[in-house]
Design a protein around this motif. Structure first.
Motif, PDB file in Angstrom:
ATOM      1  N   LEU A   5       0.833  -1.207   0.000  1.00  0.00           N
ATOM      2  CA  LEU A   5       0.000   0.000   0.000  1.00  0.00           C
ATOM      3  C   LEU A   5       0.866   1.254   0.000  1.00  0.00           C
ATOM      4  O   LEU A   5       0.575   2.231  -0.696  1.00  0.00           O
TER       5      LEU A   5
ATOM      6  N   LYS B  32       2.540   1.888  -3.326  1.00  0.00           N
ATOM      7  CA  LYS B  32       1.579   2.312  -4.347  1.00  0.00           C
ATOM      8  C   LYS B  32       1.053   3.725  -4.104  1.00  0.00           C
ATOM      9  O   LYS B  32       0.219   4.226  -4.867  1.00  0.00           O
TER      10      LYS B  32
ATOM     11  N   ARG C 108      -0.756   4.838  -1.539  1.00  0.00           N
ATOM     12  CA  ARG C 108      -2.120   4.849  -0.995  1.00  0.00           C
ATOM     13  C   ARG C 108      -2.162   5.236   0.482  1.00  0.00           C
ATOM     14  O   ARG C 108      -3.212   5.208   1.098  1.00  0.00           O
TER      15      ARG C 108
ATOM     16  N   LYS D  94      -3.617   7.963   7.085  1.00  0.00           N
ATOM     17  CA  LYS D  94      -4.764   7.615   6.255  1.00  0.00           C
ATOM     18  C   LYS D  94      -4.371   6.560   5.223  1.00  0.00           C
ATOM     19  O   LYS D  94      -3.280   6.628   4.654  1.00  0.00           O
ATOM     20  N   VAL D  95      -5.257   5.624   5.007  1.00  0.00           N
ATOM     21  CA  VAL D  95      -5.110   4.639   3.934  1.00  0.00           C
ATOM     22  C   VAL D  95      -6.284   4.826   2.997  1.00  0.00           C
ATOM     23  O   VAL D  95      -7.442   4.746   3.423  1.00  0.00           O
ATOM     24  N   ASP D  96      -5.999   5.106   1.735  1.00  0.00           N
ATOM     25  CA  ASP D  96      -7.052   5.412   0.754  1.00  0.00           C
ATOM     26  C   ASP D  96      -7.958   6.528   1.269  1.00  0.00           C
ATOM     27  O   ASP D  96      -9.193   6.470   1.163  1.00  0.00           O
ATOM     28  N   ASN D  97      -7.299   7.538   1.894  1.00  0.00           N
ATOM     29  CA  ASN D  97      -7.968   8.738   2.409  1.00  0.00           C
ATOM     30  C   ASN D  97      -8.914   8.470   3.589  1.00  0.00           C
ATOM     31  O   ASN D  97      -9.733   9.328   3.938  1.00  0.00           O
ATOM     32  N   ARG D  98      -8.789   7.306   4.202  1.00  0.00           N
ATOM     33  CA  ARG D  98      -9.576   7.009   5.405  1.00  0.00           C
ATOM     34  C   ARG D  98      -8.633   6.911   6.597  1.00  0.00           C
ATOM     35  O   ARG D  98      -7.682   6.149   6.572  1.00  0.00           O
TER      36      ARG D  98
END
Length: 235
Positions: free
Chosen positions: A21, A24, A26, A49-53
């Motif tokens: 992740l 990449k 993310r 944050k991961v994928d904006n979460r």
């Protein structure tokens, strides 16, 4: 704490997947994309944050035992309209996740927690935590096949570790086996039984180490006792 470790301990994914992740792009720390493995995180100050979460380390640790029914997948999201195990857990405010996986077609003991450190230890093969299954298989394996199973089989091009197997019941065209392994390869028990030409009809996990499923009804769950948690942490 290293970023990939923080992600894993937050229960998002394994440490190896966390590294993917990051590479990449993310993952963000304080809204800045991070692509460098080993970047340090301050759990008390930094926002990850991961994928904006946003993800967080849970402070209140939860430890649950679930008797997973067949037909449920051990993921946190449904990708193909599958039923997911988290839907079976009610009245829990904390974000929890499965410790390891059970196949969709396999039932039985599944641990769930928000303690990423413990989850990592229980699933990493170097700790050699035994998982015990009851398998209903076609036919009755002979002594030669049982010996071969115990010594290890070449599955997907790689030898399995030594395993425990015994016949507990014999029927006309099937038999009931008790099997213990400490590896966690994809569908490993099913593949090993198929290799010795006794395919699995039904599979159920009944124990992880000394933690036993007991009489929990299918689809039901309970908190682990303090004694059980101490045992798992001692492994």
């Amino acid at each position: 704490m290293r970023l990939q470790k923080y992600i894993a301990y937050s229960g998002v994914t394994s440490r190896r997947k966390a590294e993917e992740l990051i590479l990449k792009g993310r993952v963000k720390i304080n809204d800045k994309v991070i692509r460098e493995l080993g970047t340090k995180v301050d759990p008390d100050k930094d926002i990850v944050k991961v994928d904006n979460r946003q993800i967080k380390l849970e402070k209140k640790k939860i430890y649950i035992m679930l008797n997973k029914p067949e037909g449920y997948v051990t993921t946190l999201k449904s990708y193909h309209n599958d039923k997911i195990v988290i839907d079976l857990i009610q009245d829990i405010d904390e974000r929890i996740f499965p410790v390891g996986r059970l196949d969709k077609d396999t039932s039985g003991l599944l641990l769930m927690t928000n303690d990423g450190k413990l989850a990592h230890r229980l699933t990493h093969p170097s700790y050699e935590v035994l998982k015990t299954y009851v398998a209903l298989v076609e036919g009755v394996p002979n002594g030669k096949k049982l010996t071969k199973f115990r010594k290890g089989l070449k599955i997907d091009g790689k030898m399995t570790a030594k395993a425990y197997i015994r016949i507990t019941k014999k029927y006309k065209d099937t038999s009931l086996l008790e099997i213990s392994i400490h590896e966690g390869r994809n569908r490993q028990v099913r593949k090993m039984c198929k290799y010795i030409r006794h395919p699995v009809i039904k599979l159920k996990r009944i124990a992880i180490g000394e933690i036993k499923l007991g009489d929990i009804k299918l689809g039901q769950w309970r908190y682990l006792t303090d004694k059980e948690v101490r045992y798992l942490k001692s492994l």
